[in-house]
Design a protein around this motif. Sequence first.
Motif, PDB file in Angstrom:
ATOM      1  N   ARG A 309      67.788  30.744   1.596  1.00  0.00           N
ATOM      2  CA  ARG A 309      67.244  30.506   2.922  1.00  0.00           C
ATOM      3  C   ARG A 309      66.191  29.410   2.790  1.00  0.00           C
ATOM      4  O   ARG A 309      65.062  29.663   2.381  1.00  0.00           O
ATOM      5  N   LEU A 310      66.559  28.186   3.108  1.00  0.00           N
ATOM      6  CA  LEU A 310      65.669  27.038   2.902  1.00  0.00           C
ATOM      7  C   LEU A 310      64.844  26.781   4.166  1.00  0.00           C
ATOM      8  O   LEU A 310      64.841  25.685   4.732  1.00  0.00           O
ATOM      9  N   ASP A 311      64.164  27.817   4.604  1.00  0.00           N
ATOM     10  CA  ASP A 311      63.320  27.736   5.795  1.00  0.00           C
ATOM     11  C   ASP A 311      61.862  27.812   5.357  1.00  0.00           C
ATOM     12  O   ASP A 311      61.356  28.884   5.025  1.00  0.00           O
ATOM     13  N   ILE A 312      61.197  26.680   5.308  1.00  0.00           N
ATOM     14  CA  ILE A 312      59.829  26.639   4.799  1.00  0.00           C
ATOM     15  C   ILE A 312      58.888  27.457   5.671  1.00  0.00           C
ATOM     16  O   ILE A 312      57.990  28.144   5.166  1.00  0.00           O
ATOM     17  N   SER A 313      59.083  27.413   6.970  1.00  0.00           N
ATOM     18  CA  SER A 313      58.207  28.159   7.882  1.00  0.00           C
ATOM     19  C   SER A 313      58.326  29.658   7.639  1.00  0.00           C
ATOM     20  O   SER A 313      57.327  30.385   7.580  1.00  0.00           O
ATOM     21  N   TYR A 314      59.578  30.128   7.455  1.00  0.00           N
ATOM     22  CA  TYR A 314      59.779  31.553   7.199  1.00  0.00           C
ATOM     23  C   TYR A 314      59.166  31.957   5.855  1.00  0.00           C
ATOM     24  O   TYR A 314      58.514  32.995   5.734  1.00  0.00           O
ATOM     25  N   ALA A 315      59.393  31.109   4.829  1.00  0.00           N
ATOM     26  CA  ALA A 315      58.848  31.409   3.498  1.00  0.00           C
ATOM     27  C   ALA A 315      57.320  31.480   3.545  1.00  0.00           C
ATOM     28  O   ALA A 315      56.703  32.372   2.948  1.00  0.00           O
ATOM     29  N   GLU A 316      56.724  30.555   4.252  1.00  0.00           N
ATOM     30  CA  GLU A 316      55.264  30.555   4.358  1.00  0.00           C
ATOM     31  C   GLU A 316      54.766  31.805   5.075  1.00  0.00           C
ATOM     32  O   GLU A 316      53.757  32.398   4.688  1.00  0.00           O
ATOM     33  N   ALA A 317      55.501  32.224   6.095  1.00  0.00           N
ATOM     34  CA  ALA A 317      55.120  33.428   6.829  1.00  0.00           C
ATOM     35  C   ALA A 317      55.203  34.662   5.936  1.00  0.00           C
ATOM     36  O   ALA A 317      54.325  35.532   5.969  1.00  0.00           O
ATOM     37  N   VAL A 318      56.257  34.745   5.115  1.00  0.00           N
ATOM     38  CA  VAL A 318      56.409  35.895   4.210  1.00  0.00           C
ATOM     39  C   VAL A 318      55.285  35.923   3.178  1.00  0.00           C
ATOM     40  O   VAL A 318      54.684  36.964   2.916  1.00  0.00           O
TER      41      VAL A 318
END
Length: 775
Positions: A309-318
């Motif tokens: 899952r190459l979603d930087i926004s989601y990764a940052e949120a997690v």
Amino acid sequence: MAKKKITKQVPLLPLRGLLVFPTMVLHIDVGRERSIAALEQAMLDDNMVFLATQKDMSLEDPKRADLHKTGTLAYVKQMLKLPNGTIRVLVEGLERGQIKNYEEQDNFTMVEVTPFADEVERDAEQDALMRLLLEHFEHHSKNSKKVSNETYNTVADIEEPGRLADMVASHLSMKVATKQEVLETFDISKRLELLITRLHSEQEVAELEKRINLRVKKAMENTQKEFYLREQMKAIQSELGDKDGKSAEVVDLKKRIEEAEMPESTEKIALKELDRYEKLPSAAAESGIIRNYIEWLVTIPWSKSTEDRLDISYAEAVLNRDHDGLESVKERVLEYLAVQQMTNSLRGPILCLVGPPGVGKTSLAKSIAESLNRNFVRVSLGGVRDESEIRGHRRTYVGAMPGRIIQGMKKGGTINPVFLLDEIDKMSNDFRGDPSSAMLEVLDPEQNNSFSDHYIEETYDLSNVLFVATANDLGSIPGPLRDRMEVITIAGYTEIEKQMIAKNHLTPKQVSEHGLSKEQLAFKDEAFVSIVRYYTREAGVRGLERQIASICRKVTKQIVSKEKEQVIVGEKEVEAYLGKRKFRYGMAETENQIGVATGLAYTTVGGDTLQIEVSLSAGKGKLQLTGKLGDVMKESAQTALSFVRARAESLGIDPKFNETHDIHIHVPEGAVPKDGPSAGITIATALVSALTKRPIRREVGMTGEITLRGRVLPIGGIKEKTLSAHRAGLKTIILPIDNERDLEDIPETIRNEMTFKLVSQADEALEIALEGVNE
């Protein structure tokens, strides 16, 4: 020639497909009514019956013409009635006999029998015939699986020629008609000749059969041979009760091999081993070894992967959801995701998170896996001292298994998990090898695409794995291994970060685990401040979580016992639940003192403050060091003393102080080992203070190594040491000027509360740390 005896009258017992020779003892199952009646009559008389074989074994009720007249007079030794109504009889053949007359009774037949006994004396011709018969029987017993060595030895011990002939005949696989011919031969010599001829014919047939088999075997093609053997194997397995044998299992394994999508070379090896496994009997020890090997090959992931899952926004949120602080680590993970998204072909990096216990290294790796949508695998390396734990055992060893890397890949189920190598600094080595050397191949991006496990033997691609290692002490990791990893230091948490972690993560978790609700237990912010300051002194948050858990347990007990229904924990309640305060917030001295300097140290559990005391006494220049100091700190003390002696005049110190005073340098808490190249400036400051009687400012902490010329050298662990100084209540920190770049790693809140003095010479540090002349 056999001797006739007096005629006897005995019950007749007809036999189907069976013949009993004299001296033979065997069981016979009797089921016909007339035969059972004959046996019962025999048991009433003298237990004697006459055994006559039917000419046609299919007849159920044979007449006189259907029976051979020559038979065997036998003694009934035992009768046993079976549950199905059949009677099992144990009979012993006594003598040959011929029927002279029949007398029909109500339900059985009585016969008048003339017995014939063999001559006991023997002549030279019979001796020769006996010897020849034994030779042929010996040859037959060696080539036949039906005659054992024990049977041959028993037969060879028989001295009577007639009995020898009968015993040999009873052990030969002949038709009943042929055996009847032997039974009807009363002349012993002719009987011996008949058996010799029969054995000779059997040998010729066996030799001919052997030659035919050899010709057929040579002419048989490989495919025909394989088919024949497989069919034979199925027949044997069916007879043994194993209906399908290994066939169903082999078919299943072959299907799984094809579905595993292994590399072509590995698939060939797997199919070859499967072929060996199919040919081996189940009872063979090697069968289980091959089965386990194939099972490992088909279970390890060779091509299955999860989509990142190459979603930087989601990764940052997690990452922000699960962890407060740790900005540098989060930034590195997001950088990796950005490059992966841009190139779509980046090998997994090898990250090494170094920091004290309890700072969240393991949980951070779990968050990385969740943010990437990858499976998570954790392998603990603490205490591993055997190279085979990493590379696996060779299959020649009993109980061999793959190493922890391959086991972890099996557990992960994909070729691209987040693989956590926990406590990588706790590996050691002994006579069984060096596991850290084996890890070099695992963690080298240039090599791990062809990792070799001793058990699997085939190369395995680890290049898609995102390895994350954790360690407490970077110094205990061998240099070559450390060089293969990207080290990210997690120094610990500030007081504010700890309070946020306690509020947002630890408290909700503990409240839930203790079966409580938010309405039953709530914490005020002042409670978290109190716990952090007065009940914990650590870089991480494990101790903080234990204290919160302790409060939850006590509240749970109160609620269960109906003492309280709702609890709101403030500063007073913290002290009520946890007892008197364990630590004093701010460890700095309460007043300026002479000869006592506060140094900053780095340990495997975070930073710490170090009090260095110097005492002078009358003497002759003896230097005494106490406090369980390591070699490096002892050398620092010697260097500091040499520096002070060299600069004595400029510092206002008597140049001959070493001739009139003994110097004692002590570091308190002597049970704790202390070593490291950062105490030189602190020792020098304490020495100058003691010799000049100038007090050291109590709010000043310092760290750095000095040279004989007074230069202050850079050191490591600045962030950890700064956090410990902040916990201890220090306001000013003296640092080497070359460490100015490290100030960026210190949280902004700490930088705003403290003053950092950067020095290049020891004189500058002395001016900052020492007060004016003590009056």
